[in-house]
Design an enzyme around this catalytic site. Structure first.
Site, PDB file in Angstrom:
ATOM      1  N   PHE A 382       0.805  -1.228   0.000  1.00  9.58           N
ATOM      2  CA  PHE A 382       0.000   0.000   0.000  1.00  9.58           C
ATOM      3  C   PHE A 382       0.839   1.280   0.000  1.00  9.58           C
ATOM      4  O   PHE A 382       0.449   2.274   0.633  1.00  9.58           O
ATOM      5  CB  PHE A 382      -0.959   0.007   1.208  1.00  9.58           C
ATOM      6  CG  PHE A 382      -1.605  -1.329   1.456  1.00  9.58           C
ATOM      7  CD1 PHE A 382      -2.273  -1.984   0.445  1.00  9.58           C
ATOM      8  CD2 PHE A 382      -1.503  -1.941   2.699  1.00  9.58           C
ATOM      9  CE1 PHE A 382      -2.842  -3.237   0.660  1.00  9.58           C
ATOM     10  CE2 PHE A 382      -2.068  -3.187   2.922  1.00  9.58           C
ATOM     11  CZ  PHE A 382      -2.734  -3.843   1.903  1.00  9.58           C
ATOM     12  N   CYS A 383       1.978   1.264  -0.667  1.00  7.63           N
ATOM     13  CA  CYS A 383       2.845   2.457  -0.700  1.00  7.63           C
ATOM     14  C   CYS A 383       3.155   2.943   0.716  1.00  7.63           C
ATOM     15  O   CYS A 383       3.248   4.164   0.959  1.00  7.63           O
ATOM     16  CB  CYS A 383       2.218   3.582  -1.513  1.00  7.63           C
ATOM     17  SG  CYS A 383       1.920   3.125  -3.224  1.00  7.63           S
TER      18      CYS A 383
END
Ligand code: PLP
Length: 461
Positions: A382-383
């Site tokens: 998720f970055c």
């Protein structure tokens, strides 16, 4: 079996009644159906609004209304130029109102939150402090200034202490950049408290509201925060627009973010150089032809959501979140992730939940949810690689709810996860081009576009 468990959960009835649902605006694509591997079609269950949300119907209608008038902004005497100039400036005012900006704050339109933070990074006159739980947009923006990362503790209290210590021991920080809501766990950070800590040390605060703005009130003036960054595509206005809102002084003197036409008052050639007189913000940073449709869309989304964001949107999402968490608690081997052991801030969170499912690879779970159940979730990191490293040492699955979500979406997810956890997959899966995929994949690629499924990029993995 899962259905039986769900009807036993106490929150069901309240959530099913969804008391605020009728008042919520509709989104485009709410009835979209997608193919699944058994050859049938099902209503798409979009549980990935934290990544990108659908357009509100009112936003899409407004864009359609604006299209015939599309023209240049601040550049022409023609009628459409005048209309579009007014649209962009009205949208600026809508965004300012939505985030409760002060009268002298400035709204700069950007491409998205990443771009907004990149703009602020050019303007900040000293070191920047962030927590290590941030999305990469907030973690990586400050490559050209001194940047210090404070490690979040297991509790919110320990994390705030660590931030206070950092700011006290090295009192030259110009800015603290912090997320309003975690894109991984939905936990809300106590922004007013962080503002007090930062301001006491002489630092300003920028709130990354990419995940907060669609779900809770952003209150720049009430919090006393200095800047807020947000993305239209997460705020039901997916038209390539975002915004940075906040104090004018740094933005008026910063290097132009997008230098070019519209950003200058005058340009002359002096010897072999150009001599420019840059305009103040926001024009200074908005060189080139502006995104008229995007601005109009974001303004429309802000107008639609403004009366609902204090109570109706949170009430809808809280009811669904209670149902989701109760359902997930019944799935064998499922572990819901949290950053903090103590409740962050008020204990409130957005309806974004990340989890692991026993030893099953997150990519396999996400592929099975899509292929067999028509459910869209996100898998990966998720970055937020440092946070996922801490929470799982690898990947996770994320389900995120929004205006489009219903109690039946939640039940479908829980039921599907229960089947996957009990190793009852209805299909076979393998890693294809670095991603888990059904093999074979008989689903017809019947959406718009090239017909080839998009490959996932590295950030989530
Ligand atoms: N900040 C947070 C907390 C996010 O979740 C995201 C995107 O997921 C961003 C920033 C970056 O947003 P964008 O990709 O729209 O620039």
């Amino acid at each position: 079996m899962t259905a039986a468990l769900l009807t036993d959960t106490p929150c069901d009835v309240a959530a099913d009644r969804a008391p605020h649902r009728a008042e919520l605006p509709r989104v485009v694509g709410a009835d979209l159906s997608v193919p699944v591997v058994d050859g049938s079609r099902v209503r798409y269950c979009d549980l990935d609004s934290a990544a990108s949300a659908p357009a509100l119907e009112a936003v899409a209608a407004h864009v359609a209304e604006v299209l015939p008038y599309h023209g240049s902004v601040h550049r022409g005497a023609g009628w459409t130029s005048r209309v579009c100039t007014a649209l962009v400036e009205d949208a600026r005012a809508d965004v300012a109102r939505f985030v409760r900006a002060r009268a002298d704050d400035v709204v700069v339109f950007t491409r998205n939150t990443t771009d907004a933070l990149g703009l602020l990074a050019r303007a900040v006159p000293g070191p920047v402090v962030t927590l290590d739980l941030e999305h990469h947009a907030t973690l990586l923006a400050w490559r050209h200034t001194e940047h210090r990362v404070v490690r979040a503790g297991r509790t919110l209290a320990a994390t705030l202490d660590a931030l206070r210590t950092e700011l006290t021991e090295r009192p030259d920080a110009a800015l603290v950049a912090v997320t309003g809501a975690s894109n991984v766990t939905g936990e809300l950070l106590p922004i007013p408290e962080i503002v007090r800590i930062a301001h006491a040390a002489g630092a300003r605060v920028c709130v990354d509201a990419a995940q907060l703005a669609p779900h809770r009130r952003v209150d720049l003036a009430g919090w006393g925060a200095d800047y807020v960054a947000l993305s239209g595509h997460k705020l039901y206005a997916p038209y390539g627009i975002g915004a940075l809102v906040g104090r004018r002084d740094w933005l008026d003197t910063a290097e132009p973010h997008l230098a070019g036409g519209g950003a200058v008052g005058s340009v002359a050639v002096d010897g072999d150089r150009t001599r420019t007189e840059w305009l103040p913000a926001p024009q200074r940073h908005e060189g080139g032809t502006p995104n008229v449709l995007g601005s109009a869309a974001l303004g429309a989304a802000c107008r639609e959501l403004d009366p609902l964001i204090d109570e109706d949107v949170p009430a809808h999402e809280r009811a669904l979140l209670r149902r989701l968490r109760a359902g997930l608690a019944t799935v064998p081997g499922l572990r819901v992730l949290s950053v903090f052991d103590d409740p962050a801030g008020s204990g409130d969170r957005t309806a974004t939940v990340s989890f692991t499912l026993g030893e099953l690879p997150a990519g396999l779970v996400a592929a099975a949810l899509s292929a067999e159940h028509g459910i869209g979730v996100r898998d990966g990191r998720f970055c937020a690689h440092p946070l996922l490293e801490r929470l799982t040492g690898g990947d996770a699955v994320r389900a995120s709810l929004g205006l489009r979500s219903t109690a039946s979406d939640v039940d479908r997810l829980v039921h599907a996860l229960d089947r996957i956890a009990r190793r009852e997959p209805g299909w076979t899966y393998a890693i294809v081009d670095g991603r888990w995929a059904p093999t074979p994949d008989p689903r017809p690629l019947d959406g718009p576009g090239s017909g080839r499924p998009g490959a996932a990029r590295g950030c989530g993995h």
